[in-house]
Scaffold this motif. Structure first.
Motif, mmCIF file in Angstrom:
data_model
loop_
_atom_site.group_PDB
_atom_site.id
_atom_site.type_symbol
_atom_site.label_atom_id
_atom_site.label_comp_id
_atom_site.label_asym_id
_atom_site.label_seq_id
_atom_site.Cartn_x
_atom_site.Cartn_y
_atom_site.Cartn_z
ATOM 1 N N ARG A 128 -4.322 8.867 -15.006
ATOM 2 C CA ARG A 128 -3.405 8.360 -13.791
ATOM 3 C C ARG A 128 -1.727 8.637 -14.170
ATOM 4 N NH1 ARG A 128 -1.580 4.182 -12.117
ATOM 5 N NH2 ARG A 128 -1.345 3.287 -9.169
ATOM 6 N N LEU A 129 -1.417 8.026 -15.290
ATOM 7 C CA LEU A 129 0.004 7.961 -15.566
ATOM 8 C C LEU A 129 0.638 9.801 -15.109
ATOM 9 C CD1 LEU A 129 2.493 6.625 -17.224
ATOM 10 C CD2 LEU A 129 1.417 7.366 -18.823
ATOM 11 N N MET A 130 -0.590 10.866 -16.626
ATOM 12 C CA MET A 130 -0.309 11.592 -16.089
ATOM 13 C C MET A 130 0.024 12.614 -14.940
ATOM 14 S SD MET A 130 -0.724 13.573 -19.118
ATOM 15 C CE MET A 130 -2.263 13.129 -19.513
ATOM 16 N N THR A 131 -0.513 11.620 -14.107
ATOM 17 C CA THR A 131 -0.737 12.611 -12.758
ATOM 18 C C THR A 131 0.788 11.634 -11.425
ATOM 19 O OG1 THR A 131 -4.154 12.848 -13.142
ATOM 20 C CG2 THR A 131 -1.806 12.663 -10.629
ATOM 21 N N ILE A 132 0.546 10.823 -11.916
ATOM 22 C CA ILE A 132 2.116 10.238 -11.288
ATOM 23 C C ILE A 132 3.132 11.248 -11.595
ATOM 24 C CG2 ILE A 132 3.379 8.375 -11.456
ATOM 25 C CD1 ILE A 132 1.131 6.566 -11.963
ATOM 26 N N ARG A 170 -11.237 6.146 2.059
ATOM 27 C CA ARG A 170 -11.333 4.786 3.851
ATOM 28 C C ARG A 170 -10.423 3.620 3.705
ATOM 29 N NH1 ARG A 170 -17.807 3.817 2.601
ATOM 30 N NH2 ARG A 170 -18.176 5.926 3.027
ATOM 31 N N SER A 171 -9.995 3.195 2.161
ATOM 32 C CA SER A 171 -8.813 2.719 2.326
ATOM 33 C C SER A 171 -7.460 2.568 1.282
ATOM 34 C CB SER A 171 -9.187 1.252 1.673
ATOM 35 O OG SER A 171 -10.690 0.447 2.709
ATOM 36 N N CYS A 172 -6.585 2.373 1.730
ATOM 37 C CA CYS A 172 -5.609 2.763 0.670
ATOM 38 C C CYS A 172 -5.055 1.279 0.138
ATOM 39 C CB CYS A 172 -3.912 3.008 1.301
ATOM 40 S SG CYS A 172 -3.017 4.389 0.372
ATOM 41 N N TYR A 173 -4.510 1.357 -1.426
ATOM 42 C CA TYR A 173 -4.570 0.061 -2.428
ATOM 43 C C TYR A 173 -3.772 0.987 -3.244
ATOM 44 C CZ TYR A 173 -9.054 -1.614 -0.878
ATOM 45 O OH TYR A 173 -9.856 -3.218 -0.147
ATOM 46 N N PRO A 174 -2.352 -0.116 -3.932
ATOM 47 C CA PRO A 174 -1.386 0.559 -4.477
ATOM 48 C C PRO A 174 -2.465 1.089 -5.883
ATOM 49 C CG PRO A 174 -1.449 -1.884 -4.513
ATOM 50 C CD PRO A 174 -2.794 -1.779 -3.367
ATOM 51 N N SER A 175 -3.846 1.222 -6.440
ATOM 52 C CA SER A 175 -3.520 2.205 -6.945
ATOM 53 C C SER A 175 -4.262 2.972 -7.010
ATOM 54 C CB SER A 175 -5.110 1.689 -8.097
ATOM 55 O OG SER A 175 -5.949 0.637 -6.736
ATOM 56 N N SER A 176 -4.450 3.241 -5.776
ATOM 57 C CA SER A 176 -5.397 4.842 -4.661
ATOM 58 C C SER A 176 -4.324 6.188 -5.095
ATOM 59 C CB SER A 176 -5.520 4.578 -3.208
ATOM 60 O OG SER A 176 -6.224 3.343 -2.939
ATOM 61 N N LEU A 177 -4.822 6.808 -4.780
ATOM 62 C CA LEU A 177 -4.351 8.348 -4.907
ATOM 63 C C LEU A 177 -3.848 8.816 -4.193
ATOM 64 C CD1 LEU A 177 -7.158 10.455 -6.502
ATOM 65 C CD2 LEU A 177 -5.213 10.090 -8.182
ATOM 66 N N THR A 178 -2.421 8.818 -3.975
ATOM 67 C CA THR A 178 -1.822 9.248 -2.881
ATOM 68 C C THR A 178 -1.871 10.733 -2.962
ATOM 69 O OG1 THR A 178 0.661 10.104 -4.729
ATOM 70 C CG2 THR A 178 -0.094 8.278 -3.758
ATOM 71 N N ASP A 179 -1.331 11.403 -1.436
ATOM 72 C CA ASP A 179 -1.586 12.615 -1.219
ATOM 73 C C ASP A 179 -0.849 14.026 -2.568
ATOM 74 O OD1 ASP A 179 -3.123 12.559 1.037
ATOM 75 O OD2 ASP A 179 -1.332 12.905 2.450
ATOM 76 N N ALA A 180 0.292 13.788 -3.266
ATOM 77 C CA ALA A 180 0.326 14.519 -3.749
ATOM 78 C C ALA A 180 -0.306 14.230 -5.165
ATOM 79 C CB ALA A 180 1.980 14.094 -4.505
ATOM 80 N N ARG A 190 0.758 -1.080 -0.056
ATOM 81 C CA ARG A 190 -0.225 0.112 -0.899
ATOM 82 C C ARG A 190 0.947 0.767 0.161
ATOM 83 N NH1 ARG A 190 -5.172 -1.002 3.254
ATOM 84 N NH2 ARG A 190 -6.051 -3.543 2.741
ATOM 85 N N ASN A 191 0.325 1.736 -0.234
ATOM 86 C CA ASN A 191 0.917 3.751 -0.256
ATOM 87 C C ASN A 191 1.174 4.400 0.378
ATOM 88 O OD1 ASN A 191 1.174 3.594 -3.605
ATOM 89 N ND2 ASN A 191 -0.828 4.780 -3.887
ATOM 90 N N CYS A 192 2.167 4.870 1.367
ATOM 91 C CA CYS A 192 2.459 4.901 2.350
ATOM 92 C C CYS A 192 1.778 6.407 2.296
ATOM 93 C CB CYS A 192 3.813 4.794 3.187
ATOM 94 S SG CYS A 192 4.865 6.141 2.052
ATOM 95 N N ASP A 193 1.487 7.182 1.659
ATOM 96 C CA ASP A 193 0.966 8.776 2.031
ATOM 97 C C ASP A 193 -0.323 8.349 1.488
ATOM 98 O OD1 ASP A 193 2.042 8.742 -0.712
ATOM 99 O OD2 ASP A 193 3.267 10.021 -0.967
ATOM 100 N N CYS A 194 -1.400 7.842 1.383
ATOM 101 C CA CYS A 194 -3.150 7.981 1.385
ATOM 102 C C CYS A 194 -3.481 8.365 1.951
ATOM 103 C CB CYS A 194 -2.656 6.325 0.865
ATOM 104 S SG CYS A 194 -2.417 5.639 -0.507
ATOM 105 N N TRP A 212 -3.590 13.870 -5.317
ATOM 106 C CA TRP A 212 -4.901 13.771 -5.621
ATOM 107 C C TRP A 212 -4.699 15.925 -5.507
ATOM 108 C CZ3 TRP A 212 -9.494 13.984 -6.092
ATOM 109 C CH2 TRP A 212 -9.998 14.921 -5.417
ATOM 110 N N ALA A 213 -2.940 16.572 -4.893
ATOM 111 C CA ALA A 213 -2.957 17.310 -5.020
ATOM 112 C C ALA A 213 -3.029 18.416 -6.177
ATOM 113 C CB ALA A 213 -1.845 18.410 -4.137
ATOM 114 N N VAL A 214 -2.609 17.312 -7.071
ATOM 115 C CA VAL A 214 -2.443 17.791 -8.827
ATOM 116 C C VAL A 214 -4.279 17.873 -8.847
ATOM 117 C CG1 VAL A 214 -1.672 16.923 -11.059
ATOM 118 C CG2 VAL A 214 0.031 16.608 -9.229
ATOM 119 N N LEU A 215 -4.618 16.624 -8.383
ATOM 120 C CA LEU A 215 -5.951 16.928 -9.721
ATOM 121 C C LEU A 215 -7.249 17.535 -9.327
ATOM 122 C CD1 LEU A 215 -6.068 12.486 -10.128
ATOM 123 C CD2 LEU A 215 -6.136 14.833 -11.533
#
Length: 300
Positions: free
Chosen positions: A267-271, A12-22, A2-6, A24-27
């Motif tokens: 998702r790719l460009m947001t990363i 509610r949950s944090c999966y490898p596909s979930s948005l990180t805080d960084a 899991r991502n550590c900064d979700c 989400w700040a973009v989107l």
């Protein structure tokens, strides 16, 4: 893993596909703002949770009804996926992120050259526009893509696999000319013009003002070969099928197929804009990364 900064109030949950805080700040600034003057009850699920749910389906390839219960309900996630397709939200976010990625790379916001290619892929049973590609021996659909020189999608069109590259090329080039007046040159492979039929080149130049240049492969060379310009769009097709939802076409409507492709690129460009990197989880991904790096060196 899991991502550590979700985080976030509605994550509610944090999966490898979930948005990180960084990410989400973009989107977050690009998401549509609800007009409270129109009334209606408050939303039960926030944009971040809805995006996490859609990205989970994209990356895992699971049916909507088999999403984990700690994400948004399947009907809510699919409803917002469809709503954002119909009102142009996916298109607006995708185009804005592409411009930002280009500017961050030192390019002009709008491209002047592009690369064209198509990919036949199997589809699930049923749905519209399903046919047989005689060349690839594939029953399903065909993804027509036009990308810029960085591999970012400009125009996407999904048709039956039975649609030949040349008529499909005319349709997607017409879309390209309508959306981008700055495009003057497009590279394509030999499937779009040959010694028997090269009318696409003349039509594009006279009707659209676009020069289509064919990049041919040397038949004497066997196996893998990096071809100038063509490798860019082939790499983009490789990016897409790493998402299990896009490993084959599961959508019943082609417009949903096109929207899911744009979601994958969002998702790719947001990363990238978040300053993060994609982890290669298996030997296939690591080999693809090695080839991409080798192709970049050859292109310099």
């Amino acid at each position: 893993m899991r991502n550590c900064d979700c985080g976030g109030d509605d994550a509610r949950s944090c999966y490898p596909s979930s948005l990180t805080d960084a990410m989400w700040a973009v989107l977050a600034p690009l998401m549509p703002v609800r007009d409270l003057r129109k009334g209606g009850r408050p939303r039960k699920y926030g944009d971040r949770l809805i995006l996490d749910s859609i990205f989970y389906v994209l990356r895992s390839g699971c049916p909507w009804r088999m999403m984990p219960r700690d994400l948004a309900p399947p009907d809510a996630a699919h409803r917002w996926f469809t709503t954002w397709r119909k009102n142009g939200t996916w298109d607006a976010i995708h185009d804005e992120l592409r411009r930002r990625v280009r500017v961050a790379a030192g390019r002009e916001p709008e491209p002047s050259a592009a690369v064209l290619d198509a990919q036949s892929i199997k589809s699930s049973e049923g749905g519209e526009c399903r046919g047989f590609d005689m060349g690839k021996k594939t029953t399903g659909r065909k993804r027509h893509l036009v990308v810029d020189t960085m591999g970012l999608i400009l125009v996407v069109m999904v048709t039956s696999a039975s649609v030949n590259d040349r008529p499909g090329g005319r349709r997607i080039l017409a879309r390209l000319a309508e959306a981008f007046t700055t495009i003057a040159l497009v590279w394509a492979d030999g499937g779009y013009a040959n010694s028997i039929d090269s009318t696409l080149l003349t039509w594009a130049k006279e009707q659209l003002g676009i020069l289509v240049e064919i990049v041919k492969r040397n038949d004497d060379v066997k196996g893998f070969k990096v071809l100038p310009r063509r490798w860019v769009v082939e790499r983009t097709l490789g990016w897409l099928v790493r998402n299990r939802r896009l490993a084959r076409d599961y959508e019943r409507l082609t417009v949903n197929s096109e929207a899911m492709i744009k979601v994958a690129m969002i998702r790719l460009m947001t990363i990238r804009l978040a300053g993060q990197t994609i982890r290669w989880n298996n030997a296939i991904d690591r080999e693809a990364a090695r080839r991409i790096n080798a192709e970049r060196l050859l292109a310099v």
